[in-house]
Design a protein around this motif. Structure first.
Motif, PDB file in Angstrom:
ATOM      1  N   LEU A  34       0.284  -0.805   0.467  1.00 50.58           N
ATOM      2  CA  LEU A  34      -0.046  -0.385   0.167  1.00 50.58           C
ATOM      3  C   LEU A  34       1.287   1.176  -0.419  1.00 50.58           C
ATOM      4  CD1 LEU A  34      -2.725   0.958   0.483  1.00 50.58           C
ATOM      5  CD2 LEU A  34      -2.704   1.333   2.580  1.00 50.58           C
ATOM      6  N   ARG A  35       0.696   2.193  -1.372  1.00 48.04           N
ATOM      7  CA  ARG A  35       2.176   3.102  -1.214  1.00 48.04           C
ATOM      8  C   ARG A  35       0.893   4.580  -1.254  1.00 48.04           C
ATOM      9  NH1 ARG A  35       5.254  -0.071  -5.708  1.00 48.04           N
ATOM     10  NH2 ARG A  35       5.526  -1.148  -3.877  1.00 48.04           N
ATOM     11  N   PHE A  36       1.986   5.939  -1.404  1.00 50.41           N
ATOM     12  CA  PHE A  36       1.449   6.885  -1.447  1.00 50.41           C
ATOM     13  C   PHE A  36       1.937   7.333  -2.969  1.00 50.41           C
ATOM     14  CE2 PHE A  36       2.006  11.625  -0.910  1.00 50.41           C
ATOM     15  CZ  PHE A  36       0.741  12.223  -0.784  1.00 50.41           C
ATOM     16  N   GLY A  80      -1.458 -11.664  -3.313  1.00 42.29           N
ATOM     17  CA  GLY A  80      -3.021 -12.567  -1.965  1.00 42.29           C
ATOM     18  C   GLY A  80      -4.166 -11.331  -2.097  1.00 42.29           C
ATOM     19  N   VAL A  81      -4.326 -10.349  -2.620  1.00 43.18           N
ATOM     20  CA  VAL A  81      -5.048  -9.203  -2.722  1.00 43.18           C
ATOM     21  C   VAL A  81      -6.098  -9.553  -2.846  1.00 43.18           C
ATOM     22  CG1 VAL A  81      -5.925  -7.002  -3.902  1.00 43.18           C
ATOM     23  CG2 VAL A  81      -3.113  -7.363  -3.756  1.00 43.18           C
ATOM     24  N   SER A  82      -7.108  -9.557  -2.701  1.00 38.95           N
ATOM     25  CA  SER A  82      -9.178 -10.423  -2.582  1.00 38.95           C
ATOM     26  C   SER A  82      -9.315 -10.215  -3.849  1.00 38.95           C
ATOM     27  CB  SER A  82      -9.653  -9.379  -1.621  1.00 38.95           C
ATOM     28  OG  SER A  82     -10.457  -8.566  -2.065  1.00 38.95           O
ATOM     29  N   SER A  83      -9.743 -10.917  -4.724  1.00 37.11           N
ATOM     30  CA  SER A  83     -10.391 -10.775  -5.671  1.00 37.11           C
ATOM     31  C   SER A  83     -11.009  -9.944  -6.253  1.00 37.11           C
ATOM     32  CB  SER A  83     -10.563 -12.412  -7.082  1.00 37.11           C
ATOM     33  OG  SER A  83     -11.965 -12.451  -5.581  1.00 37.11           O
ATOM     34  N   GLU A  84     -12.509  -9.243  -5.520  1.00 38.95           N
ATOM     35  CA  GLU A  84     -13.297  -7.718  -5.346  1.00 38.95           C
ATOM     36  C   GLU A  84     -11.908  -7.014  -4.832  1.00 38.95           C
ATOM     37  OE1 GLU A  84     -12.746 -10.537  -2.997  1.00 38.95           O
ATOM     38  OE2 GLU A  84     -14.669 -11.688  -2.780  1.00 38.95           O
ATOM     39  N   ARG A 110      -3.763   7.122  -2.503  1.00 38.47           N
ATOM     40  CA  ARG A 110      -2.712   5.892  -1.258  1.00 38.47           C
ATOM     41  C   ARG A 110      -4.076   4.808  -2.455  1.00 38.47           C
ATOM     42  NH1 ARG A 110      -2.605  10.071   2.033  1.00 38.47           N
ATOM     43  NH2 ARG A 110      -0.282   9.729   2.592  1.00 38.47           N
ATOM     44  N   GLY A 111      -2.870   3.055  -2.656  1.00 38.04           N
ATOM     45  CA  GLY A 111      -3.600   2.369  -3.154  1.00 38.04           C
ATOM     46  C   GLY A 111      -2.466   1.127  -3.006  1.00 38.04           C
ATOM     47  N   ILE A 112      -2.614   0.013  -4.031  1.00 34.84           N
ATOM     48  CA  ILE A 112      -2.375  -1.138  -3.859  1.00 34.84           C
ATOM     49  C   ILE A 112      -2.162  -1.303  -5.091  1.00 34.84           C
ATOM     50  CG2 ILE A 112      -2.778  -3.902  -3.337  1.00 34.84           C
ATOM     51  CD1 ILE A 112      -4.291  -3.070  -1.308  1.00 34.84           C
TER      52      ILE A 112
END
Length: 361
Positions: free
Chosen positions: A193-195, A274-278, A265-267
């Motif tokens: 998770l970064r800026f 491992g980020v959820s499919s949703e 900010r985001g992934i």
């Protein structure tokens, strides 16, 4: 070729893009003189715009180590100078060996990059020397763009520092006559998770703690890919792309350098697992805006209508992926510029125009 009307930010950026993708590095590198920027930019626009940042010109790898050394000696080392502080200057002169402040020539008429510089200091390139008459500080990494009145300084060829991967062989110029052979140890991407507004990639060098900050880093082709910097992780390479937007402002005669702010900010999906499919919605690259501070209140992104869980896919047509992160691409732009960002919002693709704010440093 018909003449077109382009703004200075646009025309200068085309030249920098051209150098960084290698499409015309040899030609543009030697022609990168401020008095000719407009003419070259206009003529090269149609050539470079389709290439963007994704292609490189074909060029032969060095046949062996000796061939790589020859390229360094012929192409790279002549572009490295030394800065001598005014306080050291005496009537009888001073030896360049008394200074360890490297200077990297960026234009043939005297613009260069250094870690330190004041008006009145002297820069020496081989048999040439000149007095510094202008200094513009680069605030993010605390480098200085310096200028002195000279001509026909050998100009560096520039290639993409973003292309450096772990294990790549590199040369570090410690002066205009000497260099160190090393390699990239690893590329660190930071938190998942970064800026958006700060550089996320860290290119760490292998066991080179004695290298002077500000030294030029070259690939095996003798092309500049970055500059040595020190961080908590160790000695690292700052890709020149991180400095290109600042240098654009210098060439536009900006009195103070600023950096753009998108304010999200985001992934980074290309560098996270491992980020959820949703959240990913089937994407393996891009930035999904996430968390309570996903969109900075009052920032550029909020004003443009970006929302939490939007997935940012590209900036001005250049895809956000494992090679070019969001902050990588934003580095080319300046505060106040408007950019097109392609997003996915709950399964629907659309384009959002954002006017970038100014990053507070």
């Amino acid at each position: 070729m018909g003449m077109k009307n382009y703004s200075w930010p646009h025309t200068i950026r085309i030249i920098l893009f051209s150098c960084l993708i290698g499409g015309s590095a040899g030609v543009i590198g030697t022609a990168l003189t401020t008095s000719y920027l407009s003419e070259y930019a206009l003529e090269l626009n149609d050539l470079t715009e389709p290439l963007r940042l994704t292609q490189e010109r074909p060029r032969a790898l060095p046949k062996d180590y000796e061939d790589a050394l020859e390229r360094m000696e012929e192409r790279a080392l002549p572009t490295i100078g030394t800065l001598i502080k005014q306080a050291l200057l005496v009537e009888s002169g001073v030896s360049v060996s008394e200074s360890d402040i490297p200077v990297i020539a960026l234009t043939s008429d005297g613009w260069a990059l250094s870690t330190d510089g004041r008006v009145g200091d002297v820069v020496s390139w081989g048999t040439q020397s000149c007095e510094v008459d202008e200094v513009v500080n680069e605030p993010m990494f605390d480098f200085d763009f310096i200028h002195c009145a000279t001509s026909n300084v050998p100009v560096i060829d520039i290639a993409s520092g973003y292309s450096i991967t772990a294990g790549d062989q590199l040369f570090i110029a410690t002066s205009g006559t000497a260099f160190v052979f090393t390699q990239a140890q690893t590329v660190v991407w930071g938190d998942a998770l970064r800026f958006s507004d700060l550089p996320s990639r860290r290119i760490l060098l292998e066991g080179e703690s004695s290298i002077v900050r500000g030294s030029a880093v070259f690939n095996v082709f003798g092309e500049l890919v970055g500059v040595v910097h020190e961080s908590a992780e160790g000695v690292e390479v700052i890709p020149f792309e991180y400095l290109s937007g600042a240098f654009t402002q210098v060439l536009e005669s900006a009195p103070v350098i600023s950096y753009p702010s998108l304010g999200v900010r985001g992934i980074d999906l290309a560098h996270a697992v491992g980020v959820s499919s949703e959240l990913t919605r089937g994407y393996h690259a891009g930035v999904v805006l996430y968390g309570s501070r996903a969109v900075e209140r009052g920032g550029s992104a909020q004003i443009a209508g970006l929302l939490e869980e939007d997935i940012l896919l590209s900036v001005e047509g250049v895809t956000i992926n494992g090679t070019y992160t969001l902050d990588d691409l934003l580095a080319y732009y300046s505060a106040g510029e408007s950019i097109r960002i392609e997003i996915d919002r709950q399964g629907t693709r659309q384009e959002v125009v954002v006017t970038l704010g100014e990053l507070a440093l």
